[in-house]
Scaffold this motif. Structure first.
Motif, PDB file in Angstrom:
ATOM      1  N   ASP A 112      20.634  -8.498   9.536  1.00  0.00           N
ATOM      2  CA  ASP A 112      20.356  -9.737   8.810  1.00  0.00           C
ATOM      3  C   ASP A 112      19.044  -9.628   8.046  1.00  0.00           C
ATOM      4  OD1 ASP A 112      22.643 -11.071  10.001  1.00  0.00           O
ATOM      5  OD2 ASP A 112      21.459 -11.159  11.850  1.00  0.00           O
ATOM      6  N   LEU A 113      18.107  -8.888   8.631  1.00  0.00           N
ATOM      7  CA  LEU A 113      16.803  -8.627   8.021  1.00  0.00           C
ATOM      8  C   LEU A 113      16.471  -7.159   8.216  1.00  0.00           C
ATOM      9  CD1 LEU A 113      13.966  -9.438   6.876  1.00  0.00           C
ATOM     10  CD2 LEU A 113      13.316 -10.000   9.242  1.00  0.00           C
ATOM     11  N   ALA A 114      16.130  -6.468   7.142  1.00  0.00           N
ATOM     12  CA  ALA A 114      15.717  -5.062   7.220  1.00  0.00           C
ATOM     13  C   ALA A 114      14.249  -4.963   6.817  1.00  0.00           C
ATOM     14  CB  ALA A 114      16.578  -4.195   6.316  1.00  0.00           C
ATOM     15  N   VAL A 115      13.486  -4.229   7.617  1.00  0.00           N
ATOM     16  CA  VAL A 115      12.041  -4.139   7.453  1.00  0.00           C
ATOM     17  C   VAL A 115      11.658  -2.687   7.178  1.00  0.00           C
ATOM     18  CG1 VAL A 115       9.823  -4.498   8.606  1.00  0.00           C
ATOM     19  CG2 VAL A 115      11.728  -6.070   9.044  1.00  0.00           C
ATOM     20  N   GLY A 116      11.067  -2.434   6.025  1.00  0.00           N
ATOM     21  CA  GLY A 116      10.561  -1.099   5.750  1.00  0.00           C
ATOM     22  C   GLY A 116       9.423  -0.756   6.681  1.00  0.00           C
ATOM     23  N   SER A 117       9.303   0.525   7.035  1.00  0.00           N
ATOM     24  CA  SER A 117       8.300   0.924   8.033  1.00  0.00           C
ATOM     25  C   SER A 117       7.634   2.231   7.642  1.00  0.00           C
ATOM     26  CB  SER A 117       8.959   1.072   9.409  1.00  0.00           C
ATOM     27  OG  SER A 117       8.026   1.511  10.368  1.00  0.00           O
ATOM     28  N   ARG A 118       6.323   2.170   7.437  1.00  0.00           N
ATOM     29  CA  ARG A 118       5.554   3.389   7.150  1.00  0.00           C
ATOM     30  C   ARG A 118       4.995   3.987   8.435  1.00  0.00           C
ATOM     31  NH1 ARG A 118       0.922  -0.525   4.575  1.00  0.00           N
ATOM     32  NH2 ARG A 118       1.073  -1.883   6.369  1.00  0.00           N
ATOM     33  N   ARG A 119       5.081   3.249   9.556  1.00  0.00           N
ATOM     34  CA  ARG A 119       4.584   3.737  10.841  1.00  0.00           C
ATOM     35  C   ARG A 119       5.700   4.262  11.735  1.00  0.00           C
ATOM     36  NH1 ARG A 119       0.830  -0.261   9.492  1.00  0.00           N
ATOM     37  NH2 ARG A 119      -1.301   0.555   9.617  1.00  0.00           N
ATOM     38  N   HIS A 120       6.925   4.165  11.285  1.00  0.00           N
ATOM     39  CA  HIS A 120       8.057   4.711  12.047  1.00  0.00           C
ATOM     40  C   HIS A 120       7.895   6.225  12.158  1.00  0.00           C
ATOM     41  CE1 HIS A 120      12.194   5.799  13.030  1.00  0.00           C
ATOM     42  NE2 HIS A 120      12.427   4.530  13.322  1.00  0.00           N
ATOM     43  N   PRO A 121       8.261   6.822  13.299  1.00  0.00           N
ATOM     44  CA  PRO A 121       8.120   8.280  13.444  1.00  0.00           C
ATOM     45  C   PRO A 121       8.839   9.079  12.364  1.00  0.00           C
ATOM     46  CG  PRO A 121       8.571   7.274  15.570  1.00  0.00           C
ATOM     47  CD  PRO A 121       8.717   6.185  14.553  1.00  0.00           C
ATOM     48  N   ALA A 122       9.901   8.517  11.786  1.00  0.00           N
ATOM     49  CA  ALA A 122      10.651   9.237  10.755  1.00  0.00           C
ATOM     50  C   ALA A 122      10.157   8.940   9.345  1.00  0.00           C
ATOM     51  CB  ALA A 122      12.143   8.906  10.866  1.00  0.00           C
ATOM     52  N   ALA A 123       9.111   8.113   9.206  1.00  0.00           N
ATOM     53  CA  ALA A 123       8.585   7.801   7.880  1.00  0.00           C
ATOM     54  C   ALA A 123       7.907   9.025   7.268  1.00  0.00           C
ATOM     55  CB  ALA A 123       7.592   6.646   7.971  1.00  0.00           C
ATOM     56  N   ASP A 124       7.876   9.071   5.944  1.00  0.00           N
ATOM     57  CA  ASP A 124       7.258  10.172   5.204  1.00  0.00           C
ATOM     58  C   ASP A 124       6.037   9.632   4.466  1.00  0.00           C
ATOM     59  OD1 ASP A 124       6.646  12.455   3.791  1.00  0.00           O
ATOM     60  OD2 ASP A 124       8.242  12.181   2.301  1.00  0.00           O
ATOM     61  N   ILE A 125       4.845   9.974   4.943  1.00  0.00           N
ATOM     62  CA  ILE A 125       3.617   9.476   4.335  1.00  0.00           C
ATOM     63  C   ILE A 125       3.112  10.507   3.331  1.00  0.00           C
ATOM     64  CG2 ILE A 125       1.295   8.599   4.745  1.00  0.00           C
ATOM     65  CD1 ILE A 125       3.584   6.944   5.981  1.00  0.00           C
ATOM     66  N   VAL A 126       3.193  10.153   2.058  1.00  0.00           N
ATOM     67  CA  VAL A 126       2.778  11.074   0.990  1.00  0.00           C
ATOM     68  C   VAL A 126       1.261  11.149   0.916  1.00  0.00           C
ATOM     69  CG1 VAL A 126       2.869  11.529  -1.491  1.00  0.00           C
ATOM     70  CG2 VAL A 126       4.902  10.652  -0.304  1.00  0.00           C
ATOM     71  N   SER A 127       0.606   9.993   0.987  1.00  0.00           N
ATOM     72  CA  SER A 127      -0.859   9.971   1.047  1.00  0.00           C
ATOM     73  C   SER A 127      -1.287   8.831   1.937  1.00  0.00           C
ATOM     74  CB  SER A 127      -1.480   9.828  -0.346  1.00  0.00           C
ATOM     75  OG  SER A 127      -1.199   8.555  -0.889  1.00  0.00           O
ATOM     76  N   HIS A 128      -2.323   9.074   2.753  1.00  0.00           N
ATOM     77  CA  HIS A 128      -2.736   8.118   3.767  1.00  0.00           C
ATOM     78  C   HIS A 128      -3.742   7.115   3.216  1.00  0.00           C
ATOM     79  CE1 HIS A 128      -0.859   9.697   7.429  1.00  0.00           C
ATOM     80  NE2 HIS A 128      -1.055  10.905   6.923  1.00  0.00           N
ATOM     81  N   GLN A 129      -3.826   5.968   3.912  1.00  0.00           N
ATOM     82  CA  GLN A 129      -4.920   5.039   3.700  1.00  0.00           C
ATOM     83  C   GLN A 129      -6.211   5.658   4.220  1.00  0.00           C
ATOM     84  OE1 GLN A 129      -2.966   2.019   6.153  1.00  0.00           O
ATOM     85  NE2 GLN A 129      -3.013   0.623   4.413  1.00  0.00           N
ATOM     86  N   THR A 130      -7.328   4.988   3.933  1.00  0.00           N
ATOM     87  CA  THR A 130      -8.582   5.419   4.531  1.00  0.00           C
ATOM     88  C   THR A 130      -8.473   5.277   6.048  1.00  0.00           C
ATOM     89  OG1 THR A 130      -9.542   3.198   4.450  1.00  0.00           O
ATOM     90  CG2 THR A 130      -9.857   4.625   2.506  1.00  0.00           C
ATOM     91  N   LEU A 131      -9.326   6.011   6.751  1.00  0.00           N
ATOM     92  CA  LEU A 131      -9.288   5.981   8.208  1.00  0.00           C
ATOM     93  C   LEU A 131      -9.495   4.559   8.732  1.00  0.00           C
ATOM     94  CD1 LEU A 131      -9.113   7.547  10.867  1.00  0.00           C
ATOM     95  CD2 LEU A 131     -11.596   7.904  10.720  1.00  0.00           C
ATOM     96  N   ALA A 132     -10.414   3.814   8.117  1.00  0.00           N
ATOM     97  CA  ALA A 132     -10.688   2.454   8.578  1.00  0.00           C
ATOM     98  C   ALA A 132      -9.457   1.564   8.431  1.00  0.00           C
ATOM     99  CB  ALA A 132     -11.861   1.862   7.802  1.00  0.00           C
TER     100      ALA A 132
END
Length: 264
Positions: A112-132
């Motif tokens: 009913d609701l789908a939520v995108g996830s950048r913290r999911h173990p299967a996510a692909d992070i191309v470039s990270h946020q700052t450490l903070a």
């Protein structure tokens, strides 16, 4: 995805990147309607959108309404015309291919609701946020999992989709006009026993985002408490129902939209 409406809320976006992102959404997702909710546009932004290579509906506000208010206005416009609603943040951190992945479970009837996830173990992070920013985001996600009934890796990724039936159920219970709208949407959907799917995405940080880290984190923390209260009230929790009777939450976002329409 011919019966999908996509809303992109935008506050003073980078015009070249923004129009390129809109073109990618149109090419990959093929939405029935692609709508921009544009707050406080810079000179030239509207002209660029009118000259965009793909058909785009544009609604503007002279002031900054906030992300949640803008998406709500867009969804209210699109809901009578489509069966699935989606939004993507204007910075393009979630690419069009991943937005399509988020929309698919709703279109297929699996969520009913789908939520995108950048913290999911299967996510692909191309470039990270700052450490903070990563530490604050991880800490907030940890806290949200303990406050809310819906357990996710990520509550704030800027790509979500839901059926119009789900929107009809949740719309009157949404109050948060800013970035906390995502949290409230998930909390309310969970309280109404909606099926929530978390979808890993490809994600690329754009450091020029209009989000202020410290200020936004504080606001999100307060909104998390409010969202938990509203969700528990919807579940008829005795304590939260009593608290609800003793306080005035003010008009919901859709009520405010209706009042604005009357004033206009």
């Amino acid at each position: 995805m011919s019966n999908v409406g996509v809303v992109v809320p935008a506050y003073r976006p980078d015009t070249a990147r923004f129009t390129s992102y809109l073109a990618a959404i149109d090419e990959v997702c093929s939405p029935a309607v692609l709508r921009v909710e544009l707050d406080d546009p810079r000179p030239g932004t509207l002209d660029a959108l009118r000259a965009c290579s793909v058909p785009v509906e544009v609604s503007t506000s002279d002031g900054r309404r906030g992300k949640g208010a803008a998406i709500t206005a867009g969804f209210e416009s699109l809901a009578p015309r489509v069966s699935t609603l989606a939004f993507a943040d204007a910075d393009g951190s979630t690419p069009a291919d991943s937005l399509a992945d988020v929309v698919r479970p709703v279109v297929d009837g699996r969520a009913d609701l789908a939520v995108g996830s950048r913290r999911h173990p299967a996510a692909d992070i191309v470039s990270h946020q700052t450490l903070a920013r990563r530490r604050l985001g991880d800490g907030f996600a940890w806290l949200a999992r303990r406050f809310l009934d819906v357990s996710l890796y990520d509550y704030q990724c800027g790509a979500k989709a839901l059926s119009t039936e789900t929107w009809a159920a949740v719309r009157e219970h949404l109050y948060e006009p800013g970035f906390a709208w995502d949290i409230e949407l998930i909390a309310v959907a969970g309280a109404l026993d909606c099926r929530v799917a978390e979808v890993p995405v490809t994600w690329e940080d754009h450091p020029e985002s209009t989000v202020s880290t410290a200020d936004t984190t504080l606001r999100l923390g307060l909104a998390l408490v409010r969202s938990r209260h509203r969700a528990r009230s919807l579940r008829q929790d005795r304590l939260h129902t009593l608290l609800d009777r003793s306080r005035d939450s003010g008009p919901s976002l859709v009520e405010r939209l209706g009042a604005d329409a009357v004033d206009d």
